[in-house]
Design an enzyme around this catalytic site. Sequence first.
Site, PDB file in Angstrom:
ATOM      1  N   CYS A  70     -69.312 -10.859 -31.139  1.00  0.00           N
ATOM      2  CA  CYS A  70     -70.582 -10.625 -31.389  1.00  0.00           C
ATOM      3  C   CYS A  70     -71.078 -11.708 -30.231  1.00  0.00           C
ATOM      4  CB  CYS A  70     -70.683 -11.290 -32.905  1.00  0.00           C
ATOM      5  SG  CYS A  70     -72.400 -11.604 -33.126  1.00  0.00           S
ATOM      6  N   GLY A  71     -72.131 -11.105 -29.583  1.00  0.00           N
ATOM      7  CA  GLY A  71     -72.969 -11.772 -28.845  1.00  0.00           C
ATOM      8  C   GLY A  71     -73.734 -12.977 -29.346  1.00  0.00           C
ATOM      9  N   HIS A  72     -74.397 -12.607 -30.390  1.00  0.00           N
ATOM     10  CA  HIS A  72     -75.293 -13.543 -31.264  1.00  0.00           C
ATOM     11  C   HIS A  72     -74.575 -14.869 -31.553  1.00  0.00           C
ATOM     12  CE1 HIS A  72     -78.370 -10.563 -30.807  1.00  0.00           C
ATOM     13  NE2 HIS A  72     -77.968  -9.562 -31.467  1.00  0.00           N
ATOM     14  N   CYS A  73     -73.300 -14.603 -31.936  1.00  0.00           N
ATOM     15  CA  CYS A  73     -72.411 -15.376 -32.760  1.00  0.00           C
ATOM     16  C   CYS A  73     -72.093 -16.373 -31.421  1.00  0.00           C
ATOM     17  CB  CYS A  73     -71.190 -14.828 -33.239  1.00  0.00           C
ATOM     18  SG  CYS A  73     -71.349 -13.887 -34.616  1.00  0.00           S
TER      19      CYS A  73
END
Length: 526
Positions: A70-73
């Site tokens: 997950c990029g946002h993570c």
Amino acid sequence: MYGQLLPVLVLLVLGALGPWGQGSGPGGPLEEPPEQVPEEDGILVLSQHTLGLALQEHPALLVEFYAPWCGHCKALAPEYSKAAALLAAESAKARLAKVEGPVEPELTEEFAVTEYPTLKFFQDGNRAHPEEYTGPQEAEGIAEWLRRRVGSSATRLEDEEGAQALIDAQEVVVIGFFQDLQDEDVATFLALARDALDMTFGLTDRLKLFQKFGLTKDTIVLFKKFDEGRADFPVDQELGLDQGDLSQFLLVHSMHLVTEFNSQTSPKIFAAKILNHLLLFINQTLSSHRELLAGFGEAAPPFRGQVLFVVVDVAAGNDHVLQYFGLKAEEAPTLRFINMETTKKFSPAAGEPFTAASVTTFCHAVLSGKIQPYRLSQEVPPDWDQRPVKTLVGKNFEQVAFDETKNVFVKFYAPWCTHCKEMAPTWQTLAEKYKDHKDIIIAELDATANELAFVVHGFPTLKYFPAGPGRKVIEYKSSRDLESFSRFLDSGGELPAEEPMEEPPEEPAAPLSTPANSTMEPKEEL
């Protein structure tokens, strides 16, 4: 004989008791000692087996459910670690933890995690009802959110010196003056203070402080180092303190009468719930433009709470705002008025001077319905119909989409939309496949630069306009692959009954408030 069996019996008993002579009781396996909760960068790493232990040991626990892909993570990770360090440095009761969602499906199911990252706050070991985290995603904001839950969200003020010190320390300070601190209005005030992280809160019941600030009854006072300097919110003696009304009051009065649009102020601009915005577009590098700010600001006070006055610097990377209003930087200085609910836009007559009087007149004219809104449209490209994917704009949309001899399938997109870019090759292939079908048109329209009679709420949005009378519109909500698109077109705008209808991902149509400007970052679905 019994003497010969005795050693065997002793061995059997010792074996049942285990190496320390401590058995598990009849019929049960040996219990392992409690598992230790591992840590990474000061963050507890939890699993199905250790969550319960962590909840027992830590009365205030913020847990992030994440996925490695997950990029946002990944963007959150360094801020999350910094927040853990901040809390550890001050020996705070709160701890941060994380759970790798894909590896712990039992936990994601238990806590209804459907997207990453998801953060939940557990207090006093309450596993059944964690609080959803909706605060900032930067380190200090995360830490402050937790501080206001494990401690008081407002400073108790006992004397004039303490009150003045609090007021002087911050640009915006909110103090609740209550004659009885056990009143339920105080609980309402403190609950609001828990989440209003951009303001500092105090409260008092001291008569001397009531007198110092000229108060005779329960009042919430917002002190600020700009504009009027102070705004009072008296508590209704019959109805009590309404948290929604107080929240709106604080949002409105904590903002400058004139707010400059940037990544720091945009979340507050859109959270203020003031539907009418007046924007002054200027180039701040030019003194002749900066001189216009005085008249603009002079017109603002009578409209506080009704119209938000915003300055947009065209020389400061606000191209997306210019595009949204159909403007170019060289057109500054200019004014635009927008209602955020209807998205209707208004512009003053050409050649109007930029004075306090003219700004006031323009606002009153829009609010009273004396000025008609304008609708954005790009110019029709000369070759709009020369490629497989036809290019539509506001000026040719009606003519093409509602042509009674054509079935028109339109993709409404935004240039910055990731999902739109991912779908582009499939849309191009679809157009090439049907380019020889005289009654089928595959088209696209930039919905950030062209306005229509309806509002596009997310990107991409796909709409099918079937041939025939009646101006029918069918919104496509199924899979975005070539096969599904083809079956949809071949069946005249219908999917077979067995086709599962699913909600494909889309990005919200919020060109003025980009994802990076929102309080919580976008999330990725499981």
